[in-house]
Design a protein around this motif. Sequence first.
Motif, mmCIF file in Angstrom:
data_model
loop_
_atom_site.group_PDB
_atom_site.id
_atom_site.type_symbol
_atom_site.label_atom_id
_atom_site.label_comp_id
_atom_site.label_asym_id
_atom_site.label_seq_id
_atom_site.Cartn_x
_atom_site.Cartn_y
_atom_site.Cartn_z
ATOM 1 N N PHE A 167 57.875 5.537 53.135
ATOM 2 C CA PHE A 167 59.000 6.383 53.525
ATOM 3 C C PHE A 167 59.818 5.707 54.618
ATOM 4 O O PHE A 167 59.284 5.244 55.626
ATOM 5 N N ASP A 168 61.127 5.672 54.404
ATOM 6 C CA ASP A 168 62.050 5.078 55.368
ATOM 7 C C ASP A 168 63.123 6.104 55.688
ATOM 8 O O ASP A 168 64.055 6.307 54.900
ATOM 9 N N ARG A 169 63.003 6.756 56.830
ATOM 10 C CA ARG A 169 63.928 7.827 57.194
ATOM 11 C C ARG A 169 65.359 7.320 57.371
ATOM 12 O O ARG A 169 66.305 8.103 57.425
ATOM 13 N N ARG A 170 65.543 5.994 57.430
ATOM 14 C CA ARG A 170 66.888 5.438 57.613
ATOM 15 C C ARG A 170 67.677 5.404 56.311
ATOM 16 O O ARG A 170 68.898 5.223 56.332
ATOM 17 N N SER A 185 65.365 7.532 50.272
ATOM 18 C CA SER A 185 64.007 7.902 50.653
ATOM 19 C C SER A 185 63.948 9.361 51.103
ATOM 20 O O SER A 185 63.050 10.119 50.713
ATOM 21 N N VAL A 186 64.927 9.770 51.897
ATOM 22 C CA VAL A 186 64.971 11.147 52.397
ATOM 23 C C VAL A 186 65.192 12.128 51.254
ATOM 24 O O VAL A 186 64.536 13.177 51.168
ATOM 25 N N PRO A 203 54.696 5.801 56.401
ATOM 26 C CA PRO A 203 56.000 5.169 56.590
ATOM 27 C C PRO A 203 56.016 3.716 56.124
ATOM 28 O O PRO A 203 54.970 3.084 55.956
ATOM 29 N N VAL A 227 58.424 15.713 59.404
ATOM 30 C CA VAL A 227 59.269 14.592 58.990
ATOM 31 C C VAL A 227 60.583 15.136 58.465
ATOM 32 O O VAL A 227 60.599 16.043 57.611
ATOM 33 N N SER A 229 63.813 15.826 56.390
ATOM 34 C CA SER A 229 64.135 15.660 54.978
ATOM 35 C C SER A 229 65.465 16.333 54.663
ATOM 36 O O SER A 229 65.818 16.507 53.532
#
Length: 263
Positions: A187-190, A194-195, A215, A261, A263
């Motif tokens: 997972f890459d919140r950037r 992914s989000v 992550p 996290v 989303s």
Amino acid sequence: MWSVANQKGGVGKTTTTVALGGLLAARGLRTLLIDLDPHASLTAYFGLSPEGEHRSLYDAFLEYKQLSADELKAICQPASQPHLYFLPGHVAMATIEKQLATQGGQGLVIQHLLSLLQNEFDWVVIDCPPVLGVLMVNALAACEQLIIPVQTEFLAIQGLERMERTLKMIARSRQQDIPYLIVPTMFDRRTRASVQCLRTMRDTHQDKLWRSVIPVDTRLRDASSAHQTPLQFDPESRGAQAYQQLLRDLLGEQRPQLRKVAS
């Protein structure tokens, strides 16, 4: 006994298997990792060639009716951490379905092998192949808990849907549901993709979805290059800490409230 499976490659199955195995071994539990994938990525993780001349799970499958507990134990290799061992795979595992085609009970070989080792190990984690066949059927037939790593990108969700159809088929065959947990990985919140993918999984699989994520973390890749478990290589890394949380949740342990996290 846990199996780690998904009918898509490259989603973090081997990393998840090694990470959880290392954490269990760190608790003093005699832990065996089984490399059931013909790609033998777990075997290579610990520095053993998937094409080498060592005895492997391939030999154990061919000889399982005659194999003694001591002979099977001798095939198991010590990993990079105390209390951690692995039953190495081999590229020849790709031929095992054809080799066993004339034998009955070929879907229960792993169950039989584990019965030989029941006094040797406290915990077993199986790294599964990404395709449905006799090897995956063996892992699903033997496991008490299935862990499904799913990379947070949309092609991986399609693999998850195939996996769930497979589980329904196996459940009908053994007349018992297989408990499973979906674990979002890489997972890459950037990144928007992914989000959005994590949001989709939460909308469609909330009851089976782990509450956190693994992550993206280059330290996990570095650990594999060093032939060490993530806990050994960098216990403070984001990836190692996330797997710590996952293990506690799988074991049903009390833990601090996790930060949600986004989303």
